[in-house]
Scaffold this motif. Structure first.
Motif, PDB file in Angstrom:
ATOM      1  N   LYS A   1     -52.852 -11.472 -38.946  1.00  0.00           N
ATOM      2  CA  LYS A   1     -52.017 -11.290 -40.137  1.00  0.00           C
ATOM      3  C   LYS A   1     -50.570 -10.924 -39.782  1.00  0.00           C
ATOM      4  O   LYS A   1     -49.661 -11.124 -40.576  1.00  0.00           O
ATOM      5  CB  LYS A   1     -52.627 -10.230 -41.058  1.00  0.00           C
ATOM      6  CG  LYS A   1     -52.646  -8.820 -40.489  1.00  0.00           C
ATOM      7  CD  LYS A   1     -53.233  -7.824 -41.478  1.00  0.00           C
ATOM      8  CE  LYS A   1     -53.258  -6.425 -40.951  1.00  0.00           C
ATOM      9  NZ  LYS A   1     -51.993  -5.836 -40.675  1.00  0.00           N
ATOM     10  N   ASP A   2     -50.344 -10.388 -38.579  1.00  0.00           N
ATOM     11  CA  ASP A   2     -49.004  -9.976 -38.154  1.00  0.00           C
ATOM     12  C   ASP A   2     -48.319 -10.992 -37.242  1.00  0.00           C
ATOM     13  O   ASP A   2     -47.156 -10.817 -36.885  1.00  0.00           O
ATOM     14  CB  ASP A   2     -49.080  -8.626 -37.420  1.00  0.00           C
ATOM     15  CG  ASP A   2     -49.580  -7.513 -38.319  1.00  0.00           C
ATOM     16  OD1 ASP A   2     -49.303  -7.556 -39.539  1.00  0.00           O
ATOM     17  OD2 ASP A   2     -50.264  -6.602 -37.808  1.00  0.00           O
ATOM     18  N   LYS A   3     -49.059 -12.024 -36.837  1.00  0.00           N
ATOM     19  CA  LYS A   3     -48.524 -13.006 -35.896  1.00  0.00           C
ATOM     20  C   LYS A   3     -47.471 -13.892 -36.545  1.00  0.00           C
ATOM     21  O   LYS A   3     -47.590 -14.295 -37.695  1.00  0.00           O
ATOM     22  CB  LYS A   3     -49.643 -13.895 -35.360  1.00  0.00           C
ATOM     23  CG  LYS A   3     -50.136 -13.452 -34.033  1.00  0.00           C
ATOM     24  CD  LYS A   3     -50.957 -14.522 -33.376  1.00  0.00           C
ATOM     25  CE  LYS A   3     -51.298 -13.961 -32.010  1.00  0.00           C
ATOM     26  NZ  LYS A   3     -52.152 -14.759 -31.245  1.00  0.00           N
ATOM     27  N   ILE A   4     -46.444 -14.195 -35.769  1.00  0.00           N
ATOM     28  CA  ILE A   4     -45.441 -15.182 -36.174  1.00  0.00           C
ATOM     29  C   ILE A   4     -45.666 -16.399 -35.300  1.00  0.00           C
ATOM     30  O   ILE A   4     -45.517 -16.330 -34.068  1.00  0.00           O
ATOM     31  CB  ILE A   4     -44.013 -14.633 -36.005  1.00  0.00           C
ATOM     32  CG1 ILE A   4     -43.810 -13.400 -36.877  1.00  0.00           C
ATOM     33  CG2 ILE A   4     -42.992 -15.724 -36.332  1.00  0.00           C
ATOM     34  CD1 ILE A   4     -42.493 -12.687 -36.658  1.00  0.00           C
ATOM     35  N   LYS A   5     -46.039 -17.505 -35.899  1.00  0.00           N
ATOM     36  CA  LYS A   5     -46.339 -18.728 -35.161  1.00  0.00           C
ATOM     37  C   LYS A   5     -45.083 -19.215 -34.433  1.00  0.00           C
ATOM     38  O   LYS A   5     -43.997 -19.255 -34.994  1.00  0.00           O
ATOM     39  CB  LYS A   5     -46.843 -19.807 -36.120  1.00  0.00           C
ATOM     40  CG  LYS A   5     -47.300 -21.052 -35.419  1.00  0.00           C
ATOM     41  CD  LYS A   5     -47.857 -22.066 -36.371  1.00  0.00           C
ATOM     42  CE  LYS A   5     -48.135 -23.306 -35.567  1.00  0.00           C
ATOM     43  NZ  LYS A   5     -49.038 -24.200 -36.084  1.00  0.00           N
ATOM     44  N   GLY A   6     -45.261 -19.572 -33.165  1.00  0.00           N
ATOM     45  CA  GLY A   6     -44.183 -20.172 -32.399  1.00  0.00           C
ATOM     46  C   GLY A   6     -43.428 -19.231 -31.477  1.00  0.00           C
ATOM     47  O   GLY A   6     -42.591 -19.667 -30.708  1.00  0.00           O
ATOM     48  N   LEU A   7     -43.720 -17.923 -31.540  1.00  0.00           N
ATOM     49  CA  LEU A   7     -43.057 -16.999 -30.627  1.00  0.00           C
ATOM     50  C   LEU A   7     -43.637 -17.150 -29.225  1.00  0.00           C
ATOM     51  O   LEU A   7     -44.726 -17.674 -29.030  1.00  0.00           O
ATOM     52  CB  LEU A   7     -43.217 -15.553 -31.101  1.00  0.00           C
ATOM     53  CG  LEU A   7     -42.537 -15.163 -32.412  1.00  0.00           C
ATOM     54  CD1 LEU A   7     -42.670 -13.652 -32.643  1.00  0.00           C
ATOM     55  CD2 LEU A   7     -41.079 -15.567 -32.433  1.00  0.00           C
ATOM     56  N   ILE A   8     -42.907 -16.671 -28.239  1.00  0.00           N
ATOM     57  CA  ILE A   8     -43.351 -16.737 -26.850  1.00  0.00           C
ATOM     58  C   ILE A   8     -44.510 -15.762 -26.661  1.00  0.00           C
ATOM     59  O   ILE A   8     -44.416 -14.594 -27.030  1.00  0.00           O
ATOM     60  CB  ILE A   8     -42.185 -16.382 -25.907  1.00  0.00           C
ATOM     61  CG1 ILE A   8     -41.075 -17.433 -26.040  1.00  0.00           C
ATOM     62  CG2 ILE A   8     -42.664 -16.260 -24.461  1.00  0.00           C
ATOM     63  CD1 ILE A   8     -39.747 -17.033 -25.433  1.00  0.00           C
ATOM     64  N   ASP A   9     -45.597 -16.256 -26.100  1.00  0.00           N
ATOM     65  CA  ASP A   9     -46.780 -15.439 -25.853  1.00  0.00           C
ATOM     66  C   ASP A   9     -46.537 -14.588 -24.615  1.00  0.00           C
ATOM     67  O   ASP A   9     -46.590 -15.079 -23.489  1.00  0.00           O
ATOM     68  CB  ASP A   9     -48.006 -16.326 -25.669  1.00  0.00           C
ATOM     69  CG  ASP A   9     -49.273 -15.549 -25.375  1.00  0.00           C
ATOM     70  OD1 ASP A   9     -49.228 -14.297 -25.318  1.00  0.00           O
ATOM     71  OD2 ASP A   9     -50.322 -16.195 -25.187  1.00  0.00           O
ATOM     72  N   THR A  10     -46.253 -13.311 -24.798  1.00  0.00           N
ATOM     73  CA  THR A  10     -45.953 -12.428 -23.677  1.00  0.00           C
ATOM     74  C   THR A  10     -47.190 -12.046 -22.880  1.00  0.00           C
ATOM     75  O   THR A  10     -47.070 -11.428 -21.822  1.00  0.00           O
ATOM     76  CB  THR A  10     -45.218 -11.163 -24.162  1.00  0.00           C
ATOM     77  OG1 THR A  10     -46.020 -10.501 -25.139  1.00  0.00           O
ATOM     78  CG2 THR A  10     -43.858 -11.513 -24.739  1.00  0.00           C
ATOM     79  N   SER A  11     -48.373 -12.426 -23.351  1.00  0.00           N
ATOM     80  CA  SER A  11     -49.598 -12.221 -22.579  1.00  0.00           C
ATOM     81  C   SER A  11     -49.707 -13.271 -21.473  1.00  0.00           C
ATOM     82  O   SER A  11     -50.375 -13.049 -20.471  1.00  0.00           O
ATOM     83  CB  SER A  11     -50.832 -12.324 -23.475  1.00  0.00           C
ATOM     84  OG  SER A  11     -50.761 -11.393 -24.516  1.00  0.00           O
ATOM     85  N   ALA A  12     -49.050 -14.395 -21.672  1.00  0.00           N
ATOM     86  CA  ALA A  12     -49.153 -15.501 -20.722  1.00  0.00           C
ATOM     87  C   ALA A  12     -47.848 -15.788 -19.985  1.00  0.00           C
ATOM     88  O   ALA A  12     -47.843 -16.477 -18.970  1.00  0.00           O
ATOM     89  CB  ALA A  12     -49.603 -16.760 -21.456  1.00  0.00           C
TER      90      ALA A  12
END
Length: 113
Positions: A26-37
């Motif tokens: 619910k808090d995710k913004i689609k298209g941001l850089i995945d800092t986990s990867a």
């Protein structure tokens, strides 16, 4: 040398923000850089380099044509230290603007090659 932009997002996507993959949906913004990867700082350096290359091209194009539209549209205010004025906001890219006659002269930039 070449760079694969998938993890960092394409430079023209104007993404200068990251989020971890474990952020609630619910808090995710689609298209941001995945800092986990990926590493956000490295991504921003790579994207900055691409925008520096675009700025260099614009400068050369302006010097050849004196078409002020080329440099006047470099006024975006989203992270200008990374995107060099090419982005208005997150996900909002500013394309190169010029007269048709200016674009027709672009091959002259490469005559010496």
């Amino acid at each position: 040398k070449n760079i694969h932009f998938t993890q960092c997002r394409k430079p023209w996507n104007c993404v200068g923000e990251g989020q971890a993959q474990n952020v609630p949906k619910k808090d995710k913004i689609k298209g941001l850089i995945d800092t986990s990867a990926g590493n956000l700082d490295v991504c921003l350096k790579v994207v900055k380099l691409w925008h520096e290359l675009r700025t260099d091209f614009e400068d050369k194009m302006y010097n050849l044509t004196k078409d002020k539209r080329i440099i006047e549209t470099r006024n975006g205010n989203y992270m200008p230290e990374v995107f060099n004025g090419h982005c208005d906001k997150l996900f909002k890219y500013k394309k190169i603007e010029a007269e048709d006659s200016s674009f027709k002269l672009v091959p002259k930039l490469y005559d010496e090659l």
